[in-house]
Design an enzyme around this catalytic site. Structure first.
Site, mmCIF file in Angstrom:
data_model
loop_
_atom_site.group_PDB
_atom_site.id
_atom_site.type_symbol
_atom_site.label_atom_id
_atom_site.label_comp_id
_atom_site.label_asym_id
_atom_site.label_seq_id
_atom_site.Cartn_x
_atom_site.Cartn_y
_atom_site.Cartn_z
ATOM 1 N N ASN A 13 0.868 -1.178 0.000
ATOM 2 C CA ASN A 13 0.000 0.000 0.000
ATOM 3 C C ASN A 13 0.903 1.226 0.000
ATOM 4 O O ASN A 13 1.502 1.547 1.023
ATOM 5 C CB ASN A 13 -0.902 -0.019 1.241
ATOM 6 C CG ASN A 13 -1.722 1.255 1.362
ATOM 7 O OD1 ASN A 13 -1.778 2.059 0.438
ATOM 8 N ND2 ASN A 13 -2.364 1.436 2.515
ATOM 9 N N LYS A 15 0.069 4.286 -0.246
ATOM 10 C CA LYS A 15 -0.563 5.472 0.335
ATOM 11 C C LYS A 15 -0.338 6.666 -0.601
ATOM 12 O O LYS A 15 -0.398 6.498 -1.817
ATOM 13 C CB LYS A 15 -0.052 5.692 1.757
ATOM 14 C CG LYS A 15 -0.187 4.399 2.600
ATOM 15 C CD LYS A 15 0.097 4.561 4.040
ATOM 16 C CE LYS A 15 -0.119 3.226 4.750
ATOM 17 N NZ LYS A 15 0.071 3.307 6.183
ATOM 18 N N HIS A 100 -9.504 1.157 4.835
ATOM 19 C CA HIS A 100 -8.187 1.293 5.476
ATOM 20 C C HIS A 100 -8.327 2.238 6.669
ATOM 21 O O HIS A 100 -9.112 3.195 6.622
ATOM 22 C CB HIS A 100 -7.162 1.835 4.476
ATOM 23 C CG HIS A 100 -5.773 1.818 5.031
ATOM 24 N ND1 HIS A 100 -5.300 2.813 5.849
ATOM 25 C CD2 HIS A 100 -4.788 0.904 4.926
ATOM 26 C CE1 HIS A 100 -4.059 2.508 6.208
ATOM 27 N NE2 HIS A 100 -3.727 1.353 5.665
ATOM 28 N N GLU A 102 -6.664 4.632 7.684
ATOM 29 C CA GLU A 102 -6.485 6.062 7.383
ATOM 30 C C GLU A 102 -7.747 6.640 6.751
ATOM 31 O O GLU A 102 -8.066 7.816 6.948
ATOM 32 C CB GLU A 102 -5.240 6.262 6.509
ATOM 33 C CG GLU A 102 -3.981 6.105 7.358
ATOM 34 C CD GLU A 102 -2.780 5.532 6.642
ATOM 35 O OE1 GLU A 102 -2.745 5.567 5.405
ATOM 36 O OE2 GLU A 102 -1.879 5.029 7.339
ATOM 37 N N GLU A 172 -5.272 -4.728 10.579
ATOM 38 C CA GLU A 172 -4.233 -3.716 10.741
ATOM 39 C C GLU A 172 -4.519 -2.923 12.005
ATOM 40 O O GLU A 172 -5.314 -1.964 11.978
ATOM 41 C CB GLU A 172 -4.217 -2.762 9.545
ATOM 42 C CG GLU A 172 -3.815 -3.404 8.253
ATOM 43 C CD GLU A 172 -3.225 -2.380 7.284
ATOM 44 O OE1 GLU A 172 -2.121 -2.622 6.803
ATOM 45 O OE2 GLU A 172 -3.856 -1.350 7.034
ATOM 46 N N GLY A 178 2.717 2.502 10.781
ATOM 47 C CA GLY A 178 3.688 3.595 10.639
ATOM 48 C C GLY A 178 4.376 3.983 11.930
ATOM 49 O O GLY A 178 5.019 5.019 12.013
ATOM 50 N N SER A 215 3.557 -1.875 10.396
ATOM 51 C CA SER A 215 5.009 -1.901 10.645
ATOM 52 C C SER A 215 5.665 -3.235 10.293
ATOM 53 O O SER A 215 6.601 -3.668 10.956
ATOM 54 C CB SER A 215 5.323 -1.506 12.091
ATOM 55 O OG SER A 215 4.965 -0.153 12.304
HETATM 56 P P1 13P Z 1 3.146 0.575 7.611
HETATM 57 O O1 13P Z 1 3.650 -0.718 7.028
HETATM 58 O O2 13P Z 1 3.876 1.792 7.097
HETATM 59 O O3 13P Z 1 3.049 0.522 9.106
HETATM 60 O O4 13P Z 1 1.647 0.764 7.067
HETATM 61 C C1 13P Z 1 0.764 -0.292 7.207
HETATM 62 C C2 13P Z 1 -0.446 -0.011 6.406
HETATM 63 O O5 13P Z 1 -1.231 0.839 6.753
HETATM 64 C C3 13P Z 1 -0.644 -0.766 5.167
HETATM 65 O O6 13P Z 1 -1.922 -0.599 4.670
#
Ligand code: 13P
Length: 268
Positions: A13, A15, A100, A102, A172, A178, A215
């Site tokens: 992903n 983002k 997701h 976010e 997640e 992150g 992560s």
């Molecule tokens: P990270 O791997 O940067 O923690 O992000 C995870 C994520 O949100 C994947 O969709």
């Protein structure tokens, strides 16, 4: 591949990273570093503007599929800034992330909207990768289970049992995204079990793949994937560099499933 091996999914992903030129440059390097494997599924979720370029650049790799990070449930209309499922399909997407964290927490997406998007993706014939996960305060408040059950419940309500054959889930935990803090392999496995129980209670008796995200990196991917409850990983930061992502895939695909696990076999 032997039918005792499992088909792991490595989902990237990106983002809000990698516009068209960067996506093309990534693809060129990644293709030079990896070769097609029928034992793995490699999924990429670039920003919408890069879907067409990335799908074109990777089209000769049968193990790779490109998806959207977000879609609207309506096929067209007055929804400024939104992108419809037919549009992402036309651009080359065959998957979409839905819900997701976010989208849920930064953009206020509700359980009901997540359910509508999931249903619309299935109706249009693309695979929804539906994300669930608790925040840190929900976890600290002992509400992890309640939150996951609520999030899954909204999608369960919206779908016929048979529709789940085309759904993929991702667990997640928001506190792990992150932050450099990943769930332990045992913690992740436990939540994956909880999700499977919840699906089972609603009559979904066949296996629905569940990825873990939060992560994940080259250092922890193999130990996470020793858990038979994990069908793959959904990765943000560690998927942005082609060499780094190729390394995560290489290490993760070496993971040996714990013998106690009852992972179902892959037919090929
Ligand atoms: P990270 O791997 O940067 O923690 O992000 C995870 C994520 O949100 C994947 O969709």
């Amino acid at each position: 591949m032997k039918n005792t091996e499992r088909k792991l999914t490595f989902a990237a992903n990106w983002k809000m990273n990698h516009g068209v030129a960067e996506a093309r440059a990534f693809a060129e390097k990644f293709l030079a570093l990896t070769s097609s494997s029928d034992g793995l599924k490699l999924w990429f979720f670039p920003p919408a503007v890069s879907i067409a370029a990335l799908a074109a650049a990777l089209k000769n790799r049968p193990d790779i599929t490109v998806g959207a990070q977000n879609v609207h449930w309506e096929p067209r209309g007055a929804y400024t800034g939104a992108i419809s499922i037919p549009m992402v399909i036309e651009a080359g997407a065959r998957l979409t992330l839905v819900g997701h964290s976010e989208r849920r927490h930064l953009f206020g997406e509700t359980d009901e909207q997540v359910a509508r998007k999931t249903r619309a993706a299935l109706a249009a014939g693309i695979t929804p990768l539906v994300c669930v996960g608790e925040t840190l305060s929900e976890r600290d408040g002992g509400r992890t289970e309640q939150v996951i059950v609520r999030q899954i419940g909204a999608v369960l309500q919206a779908l016929e049992v048979e529709a789940w054959r085309e759904v993929v889930l991702a667990y997640e935990p928001v506190w792990a995204i992150g932050t450099g803090k990943n769930a332990t392999p045992d913690d992740a496995a436990q939540i994956h079990e909880l999700i499977r129980m919840e699906l089972g209670r609603s009559g979904v008796s066949f296996p629905v793949p569940i990825l873990y995200g939060g992560s994940v990196n080259a250092g922890n991917v193999a130990s996470l994937l020793t858990q038979p409850q994990l069908d793959g990983v959904l990765v943000g930061g560690a998927s942005l560099d082609p060499a780094g992502w190729a390394d995560v895939i290489a290490r993760g695909s070496q993971a040996k499933v714990r013998p106690s696990g009852g992972f179902d076999v892959v037919e090929s």
